[in-house]
Structure formats: C-alpha cells, structure tokens
Design a protein around this motif. Sequence first.
Motif, PDB file in Angstrom:
ATOM      1  N   LEU A 224      41.416  56.729  38.933  1.00 46.27           N
ATOM      2  CA  LEU A 224      40.134  56.348  39.503  1.00 46.27           C
ATOM      3  C   LEU A 224      39.023  56.956  38.665  1.00 46.27           C
ATOM      4  O   LEU A 224      38.984  58.169  38.458  1.00 46.27           O
TER       5      LEU A 224
ATOM      6  N   SER B 269      47.251  54.850  40.077  1.00 43.50           N
ATOM      7  CA  SER B 269      46.349  55.581  40.970  1.00 43.50           C
ATOM      8  C   SER B 269      45.273  56.349  40.200  1.00 43.50           C
ATOM      9  O   SER B 269      44.836  57.408  40.617  1.00 43.50           O
TER      10      SER B 269
ATOM     11  N   ASP C 202      45.594  50.592  40.304  1.00 40.68           N
ATOM     12  CA  ASP C 202      46.487  50.851  41.433  1.00 40.68           C
ATOM     13  C   ASP C 202      47.929  51.121  41.019  1.00 40.68           C
ATOM     14  O   ASP C 202      48.674  51.746  41.761  1.00 40.68           O
TER      15      ASP C 202
ATOM     16  N   ARG D  77      38.026  46.685  39.698  1.00 39.97           N
ATOM     17  CA  ARG D  77      36.740  47.154  39.212  1.00 39.97           C
ATOM     18  C   ARG D  77      35.635  46.544  40.058  1.00 39.97           C
ATOM     19  O   ARG D  77      35.631  45.341  40.311  1.00 39.97           O
TER      20      ARG D  77
ATOM     21  N   THR E 149      44.756  55.657  46.649  1.00 43.47           N
ATOM     22  CA  THR E 149      44.359  54.321  47.088  1.00 43.47           C
ATOM     23  C   THR E 149      43.447  54.414  48.306  1.00 43.47           C
ATOM     24  O   THR E 149      42.426  53.720  48.390  1.00 43.47           O
TER      25      THR E 149
ATOM     26  N   CYS F 242      41.530  56.925  49.055  1.00 43.03           N
ATOM     27  CA  CYS F 242      40.261  57.471  48.569  1.00 43.03           C
ATOM     28  C   CYS F 242      39.411  56.359  47.956  1.00 43.03           C
ATOM     29  O   CYS F 242      38.228  56.239  48.253  1.00 43.03           O
ATOM     30  N   PHE F 243      40.016  55.538  47.095  1.00 43.57           N
ATOM     31  CA  PHE F 243      39.312  54.418  46.476  1.00 43.57           C
ATOM     32  C   PHE F 243      38.749  53.484  47.544  1.00 43.57           C
ATOM     33  O   PHE F 243      37.566  53.113  47.494  1.00 43.57           O
ATOM     34  N   ASP F 244      39.580  53.110  48.521  1.00 41.22           N
ATOM     35  CA  ASP F 244      39.130  52.211  49.592  1.00 41.22           C
ATOM     36  C   ASP F 244      37.966  52.823  50.371  1.00 41.22           C
ATOM     37  O   ASP F 244      37.003  52.130  50.709  1.00 41.22           O
TER      38      ASP F 244
ATOM     39  N   ILE G  48      32.946  51.351  39.247  1.00 43.90           N
ATOM     40  CA  ILE G  48      34.160  52.015  39.717  1.00 43.90           C
ATOM     41  C   ILE G  48      35.375  51.219  39.246  1.00 43.90           C
ATOM     42  O   ILE G  48      35.445  50.014  39.451  1.00 43.90           O
TER      43      ILE G  48
ATOM     44  N   PRO H 151      36.473  61.466  49.664  1.00 48.34           N
ATOM     45  CA  PRO H 151      35.585  60.360  49.283  1.00 48.34           C
ATOM     46  C   PRO H 151      34.111  60.684  49.519  1.00 48.34           C
ATOM     47  O   PRO H 151      33.250  60.311  48.709  1.00 48.34           O
TER      48      PRO H 151
ATOM     49  N   TYR I 272      39.622  51.286  39.369  1.00 45.56           N
ATOM     50  CA  TYR I 272      40.812  51.876  39.971  1.00 45.56           C
ATOM     51  C   TYR I 272      42.034  51.124  39.447  1.00 45.56           C
ATOM     52  O   TYR I 272      42.096  49.903  39.518  1.00 45.56           O
TER      53      TYR I 272
END
Length: 171
Positions: A148, A146, A143, A127, A99, A101-103, A139, A7, A141
């Motif tokens: 991104l 997965s 879910d 989004r 997930t 990484c997105f968080d 951004i 990230p 994502y």
Amino acid sequence: MNEIPQPEAIVDLVEEAIRHPWPKNQAEKNALFKRLGWGQGKKSPASTNDARDIADHFHLEPRDGGPPIFATSRELDGLIESIHLQIRLDSALPDPQATQCFDAILRQLTNLHGEPTVPWHGQRGLRKMWHVNDIDIDITYNDSRSSLTIGIQDERSFAEVEAYARANSAE
C-alpha cells in the motif's frame, strides 16, 4: 506489534499534507514537514540520473503510537515535488489486515472528498485518486502482495516537472 498503521493515522497525515497550499519554497516545505511530524531525513539521489532530483527518506511516528510509516519526499531543483507514504512494502506477504486498512482509508477519504477517480485501467493492483485543493492524492494497493502506497503531490508542480522532463529528455 502490528506492522500496519491504523487507517485513521494515515488519513490524518494525508489531510494534514493537503490542508495548506503546496510548498513553493524551503520555508513552506519546512512548515509542512513540521506539521507532519518529521524532521530532515537522509537525503540521497532519487532513482533518476538527474543530480537535481533528490529524495529524502523518513520514518514517521503516527500520533496514535502505532507502527512507523516509511515516507519519501522528492525534490527537483530544491522544490518539493511529491511525498510518498509506503504503508507496506511490495515484498510483504499478503495480509487481510492490509486489505482492511486499504478499504478503511478509501472509505474515509471518500467520505471526506467524494468518489475517487481511477487514473487508468489494466494495471496490477488497485489505484484511486482524489484532487483536493489543487493537490493529488494517489493511493495504490497491490492486493496480491498487500502493498500500500499513498502519493501526495501538487498538480501544477507535477505538470511542470513532467513538462520539464519531456523538454530536457534529449540531453
């Protein structure tokens, strides 16, 4: 090898892209691409019927030695409209690391730029957007898969492109 970039590496790319005003000419675009660590990529027509709409495709090598990041820049009439980082493809299988990484990206960007906005509701996936230095960070994502993606674009350029597209859609 892990296919998901760290990230921090992704946020570093985003921050480098928004550090200076959005490029208004070829020299400024070249300077942005140099700061981001990529050279000229493969040019191809974008997914529109407009021959003036060009897409450049790149693989970015993060400074931390992690997996490459697929990137696309879009130009209209020689001016850069947007940059999109595809962290995971939409066809990828769900992955808890994606997930996470997105968080982590959301936390880091929120710490840097405050709470994001959500452009609209009812769409598939998650989004979030930030508006920083007249540049939009968008951004998305999904879910369930997965996937991104991160879009970076100049707010004024995007508005001009949209207005131009609306005005010339009858052609």
